[in-house]
Design an enzyme around this catalytic site. Structure first.
Site, PDB file in Angstrom:
ATOM      1  N   LYS A  85       0.859  -1.183   0.000  1.00 63.83           N
ATOM      2  CA  LYS A  85       0.000   0.000   0.000  1.00 63.83           C
ATOM      3  C   LYS A  85       0.897   1.235   0.000  1.00 63.83           C
ATOM      4  O   LYS A  85       1.685   1.436   0.942  1.00 63.83           O
ATOM      5  CB  LYS A  85      -0.863  -0.027   1.253  1.00 63.83           C
TER       6      LYS A  85
HETATM    7  O1  LIG Z   1      -7.108   2.266   1.781  1.00 67.65           O
HETATM    8  C1  LIG Z   1      -7.725   1.325   2.218  1.00 67.65           C
HETATM    9  C2  LIG Z   1      -7.947   0.154   1.400  1.00 67.65           C
HETATM   10  O2  LIG Z   1      -7.142   0.099   0.311  1.00 67.65           O
HETATM   11  C3  LIG Z   1      -8.301   1.292   3.576  1.00 67.65           C
HETATM   12  O3  LIG Z   1      -7.636   0.377   4.409  1.00 67.65           O
HETATM   13  C4  LIG Z   1      -8.289   2.660   4.196  1.00 67.65           C
HETATM   14  O4  LIG Z   1      -7.007   2.968   4.664  1.00 67.65           O
HETATM   15  C5  LIG Z   1      -9.306   2.738   5.301  1.00 67.65           C
HETATM   16  O5  LIG Z   1     -10.567   2.334   4.802  1.00 67.65           O
HETATM   17  C6  LIG Z   1      -9.452   4.127   5.791  1.00 67.65           C
HETATM   18  O6  LIG Z   1      -8.310   4.715   6.241  1.00 67.65           O
HETATM   19  C7  LIG Z   1     -10.407   4.146   6.905  1.00 67.65           C
HETATM   20  O7  LIG Z   1     -10.945   5.383   6.787  1.00 67.65           O
HETATM   21  P1  LIG Z   1     -11.427   6.179   8.027  1.00 67.65           P
HETATM   22  O8  LIG Z   1     -12.609   5.394   8.563  1.00 67.65           O
HETATM   23  O9  LIG Z   1     -10.258   6.212   8.960  1.00 67.65           O
HETATM   24  O10 LIG Z   1     -11.816   7.466   7.425  1.00 67.65           O
END
Ligand SMILES: O=C(CO)[C@@H](O)[C@H](O)[C@H](O)[C@H](O)COP(=O)(O)O
Length: 216
Positions: A85
């Protein structure tokens, strides 16, 4: 398609048994919250063992050289399963492009706009992650971001797949899929909410009560 947005091996194992999840995404915030002081390599190996399909692990270094070193280290933990990632940005695009040329899969993350998603796909990202909840936090509508990105990927035949993350409500899942997301990555709590409908529960109770009280 659904991925699970979690780093909790027990939760992951339980939910994979439903047969509805095709991969896992983690990020440093999720790992800090769920794994705390546990060694990162150990936790990621547990997540890989508890799941099937791609497992995204996010880089925390900021310089290109350190990001490449970190990416290669994560990749050795489970080649063929670990997706690197990469936080979006100039260094992130260079790293994405370099890893793509080495055959290492990437998930370019923290994307808030069409322009960013398009650049990430052009650089060779395997996945581009659009953050539904965080785009809405800024007061913007995430639906056109997803739809325009999907249309452009299809028009140019770019290989990248859209993951929509930052899911806060059940409706975010429905909207992301309806607007062209290839994958929605869902936190376990939201996924469990997707199971329930009071009319379903009432109907099952009614059927079972009728069977139990049938004439014998
Ligand atoms: O980017 C991805 C998937 O590729 C996720 O793991 C992503 O980091 C998470 O959904 C977010 O960071 C979570 O978002 P939030 O609820 O912290 O706004």
């Amino acid at each position: 398609m659904l991925f699970l947005d979690s780093s909790d091996p027990k939760e992951i194992k339980d939910i994979f048994a439903w047969g509805v999840i095709a991969g896992v995404t983690t990020n440093p915030l999720i790992l800090a919250r769920e794994a705390g002081a546990v060694d990162l390599e150990q936790r990621i190996r547990e997540v890989v063992a508890a799941s099937k399909g791609p497992v995204s692990v996010e880089l925390v270094s900021e310089s290109e050289g350190a990001m490449m070193e970190e990416a290669h280290r994560y990749h050795t933990w489970a080649p063929g399963r670990i997706v690197i990632k990469v936080p979006f940005g100039e260094a992130g695009l260079r790293v994405t492009h370099a890893l793509a040329s080495q055959g290492i899969e990437t998930n370019v993350t923290c994307i808030m706009s069409f322009n960013q998603a398009y650049l990430a796909a052009l650089a060779g990202g395997t996945y581009v992650s659009i953050f539904s909840g965080r785009v809405r936090d800024m007061g913007y509508d995430v639906r056109p971001v997803i739809a325009e990105t999907r249309a452009q990927l299809d028009r140019e035949n770019l290989g990248a797949k859209i993951i929509v993350g930052s899911i806060r409500h059940i409706l975010d899942v429905n909207e992301a899929l309806a607007h062209g997301a290839h994958v929605v990555t869902v936190p376990p709590a939201i996924l469990r909410k997707m199971l329930h409908n009071p009319k379903t529960d009432e109907t099952i109770r009614e059927f079972n009560a009728a069977w139990a009280s049938r004439a014998k």
